[in-house]
Design a protein around this motif. Structure first.
Motif, short mmCIF file in Angstrom:
data_model
loop_
_atom_site.label_atom_id
_atom_site.label_comp_id
_atom_site.label_asym_id
_atom_site.label_seq_id
_atom_site.Cartn_x
_atom_site.Cartn_y
_atom_site.Cartn_z
N ALA A 37 0.73 -6.59 23.62
CA ALA A 37 1.50 -7.11 22.48
C ALA A 37 2.54 -8.11 22.94
CB ALA A 37 2.16 -5.96 21.74
N THR A 38 3.17 -7.84 24.07
CA THR A 38 4.18 -8.76 24.59
C THR A 38 3.55 -10.09 24.99
OG1 THR A 38 5.42 -6.86 25.42
CG2 THR A 38 6.01 -9.01 26.31
N ILE A 39 2.41 -10.03 25.65
CA ILE A 39 1.74 -11.27 26.05
C ILE A 39 1.29 -12.06 24.83
CG2 ILE A 39 -0.34 -12.16 27.19
CD1 ILE A 39 -0.02 -9.91 29.24
N HIS A 41 2.60 -12.04 21.84
CA HIS A 41 3.79 -12.58 21.19
C HIS A 41 4.35 -13.77 21.97
CE1 HIS A 41 7.31 -12.70 18.67
NE2 HIS A 41 8.08 -12.66 19.75
N ALA A 42 4.36 -13.65 23.30
CA ALA A 42 4.89 -14.74 24.12
C ALA A 42 4.02 -15.99 24.04
CB ALA A 42 5.01 -14.27 25.57
N LEU A 43 2.72 -15.79 23.94
CA LEU A 43 1.83 -16.94 23.84
C LEU A 43 1.75 -17.49 22.42
CD1 LEU A 43 -1.10 -15.76 26.15
CD2 LEU A 43 0.73 -17.37 26.69
N GLY A 44 2.25 -16.75 21.45
CA GLY A 44 2.27 -17.21 20.07
C GLY A 44 0.89 -17.23 19.44
N ARG A 45 -0.01 -16.37 19.87
CA ARG A 45 -1.37 -16.36 19.35
C ARG A 45 -1.52 -15.56 18.06
NH1 ARG A 45 -5.04 -15.59 24.74
NH2 ARG A 45 -4.52 -17.58 25.66
N ALA A 46 -0.60 -14.70 17.76
CA ALA A 46 -0.75 -13.85 16.58
C ALA A 46 0.43 -14.04 15.65
CB ALA A 46 -0.83 -12.39 17.01
N ALA A 47 0.16 -13.88 14.37
CA ALA A 47 1.24 -13.95 13.38
C ALA A 47 2.09 -12.70 13.51
CB ALA A 47 0.65 -14.07 11.99
N GLN A 48 3.36 -12.80 13.16
CA GLN A 48 4.30 -11.69 13.33
C GLN A 48 3.87 -10.45 12.55
OE1 GLN A 48 5.89 -11.89 15.85
NE2 GLN A 48 8.02 -12.46 15.46
N ALA A 49 3.48 -10.59 11.29
CA ALA A 49 3.13 -9.43 10.47
C ALA A 49 1.87 -8.75 11.00
CB ALA A 49 2.95 -9.85 9.02
N THR A 50 0.90 -9.53 11.37
CA THR A 50 -0.34 -8.96 11.89
C THR A 50 -0.10 -8.29 13.23
OG1 THR A 50 -1.54 -10.76 10.83
CG2 THR A 50 -2.72 -9.50 12.50
N LEU A 51 0.65 -8.94 14.09
CA LEU A 51 0.93 -8.38 15.41
C LEU A 51 1.69 -7.06 15.29
CD1 LEU A 51 0.81 -8.72 18.48
CD2 LEU A 51 3.01 -9.88 18.33
N ALA A 52 2.69 -7.03 14.43
CA ALA A 52 3.51 -5.82 14.30
C ALA A 52 2.69 -4.66 13.75
CB ALA A 52 4.70 -6.09 13.40
N SER A 53 1.84 -4.89 12.78
CA SER A 53 1.06 -3.80 12.21
C SER A 53 0.02 -3.28 13.20
CB SER A 53 0.38 -4.24 10.91
OG SER A 53 -0.51 -5.31 11.18
N TYR A 54 -0.66 -4.20 13.91
CA TYR A 54 -1.65 -3.76 14.88
C TYR A 54 -1.01 -3.07 16.08
CZ TYR A 54 -5.37 -6.28 12.49
OH TYR A 54 -6.28 -6.71 11.58
N VAL A 55 0.12 -3.57 16.50
CA VAL A 55 0.81 -2.94 17.63
C VAL A 55 1.29 -1.54 17.25
CG1 VAL A 55 2.86 -3.06 19.10
CG2 VAL A 55 1.44 -5.07 18.78
N GLY A 56 1.82 -1.40 16.05
CA GLY A 56 2.25 -0.07 15.59
C GLY A 56 1.10 0.91 15.52
N LEU A 57 -0.05 0.46 15.00
CA LEU A 57 -1.23 1.31 14.93
C LEU A 57 -1.72 1.68 16.33
CD1 LEU A 57 -3.40 2.63 13.13
CD2 LEU A 57 -4.70 0.51 13.37
N ALA A 58 -1.79 0.70 17.22
CA ALA A 58 -2.26 0.95 18.58
C ALA A 58 -1.31 1.88 19.33
CB ALA A 58 -2.42 -0.37 19.33
N LEU A 59 0.00 1.70 19.13
CA LEU A 59 0.96 2.59 19.79
C LEU A 59 0.85 4.02 19.28
CD1 LEU A 59 4.20 0.44 20.13
CD2 LEU A 59 2.80 1.39 21.95
#
Length: 151
Positions: A37-39, A41-59
């Motif tokens: 998730a950090t990589i 976000h740093a590369l800017g490949r994912a939108a914030q809302a999508t990244l946050a929801s998928y990261v929360g689910l994966a965590l």
């Protein structure tokens, strides 16, 4: 008592080792999710809302992996222990040779000893017989309370 303590200590040590190993595996899964998730976000490949929801689910799933794996391993080990016990009982019932009767019978035939031959003949005659307990009371030591009553 000392042998039991040694076995109990080894069992507890192995359970602690298994718990530590499974927790380490769960921590590695969580670290991989966080690192991914950090990589992203740093590369800017994912939108914030999508990244946050998928990261929360994966965590949430990666945190539950350690407990699930630990319970799975414990159940597999319990099944293994129970199957070993069943195999041991089967071996005691079917695979063990007769204790003294066969050896005595062979020795008596070789030496012509009548007393030993009579003993082996009695043992042969008693094969296949049953022992029946009717209202048996068993104690561990004289004067102690009954461990089994009326069996």
């Amino acid at each position: 008592v000392e042998r039991w303590q040694t076995v109990a200590f080894n069992e507890i040590s192995l359970q602690r080792w298994l718990a530590f190993t499974m927790q380490a595996l769960g921590t590695m899964c969580t670290a991989i999710v966080v690192l991914y998730a950090t990589i992203q976000h740093a590369l800017g490949r994912a939108a914030q809302a999508t990244l946050a929801s998928y990261v929360g689910l994966a965590l949430s799933y990666s945190l539950d992996i350690a407990g699930g794996l630990q319970h799975f391993c414990i159940h597999v080990l319990n099944v293994e222990v129970n199957l070993v016990a069943v195999e041991r009982v089967h071996e005691y019932c079917h695979a063990l040779p007769w204790e003294e009767a066969d050896r005595l019978e062979q020795d008596a035939a070789a030496e012509g000893d009548l007393i030993t031959a009579a003993t082996s003949a009695t043992a042969t005659r008693l094969r296949g017989q049953e022992v029946c307990f009717d209202r048996a009371v068993l104690r561990y030591a004289p004067g102690s309370p009954a461990a089994l009553k009326g069996v």
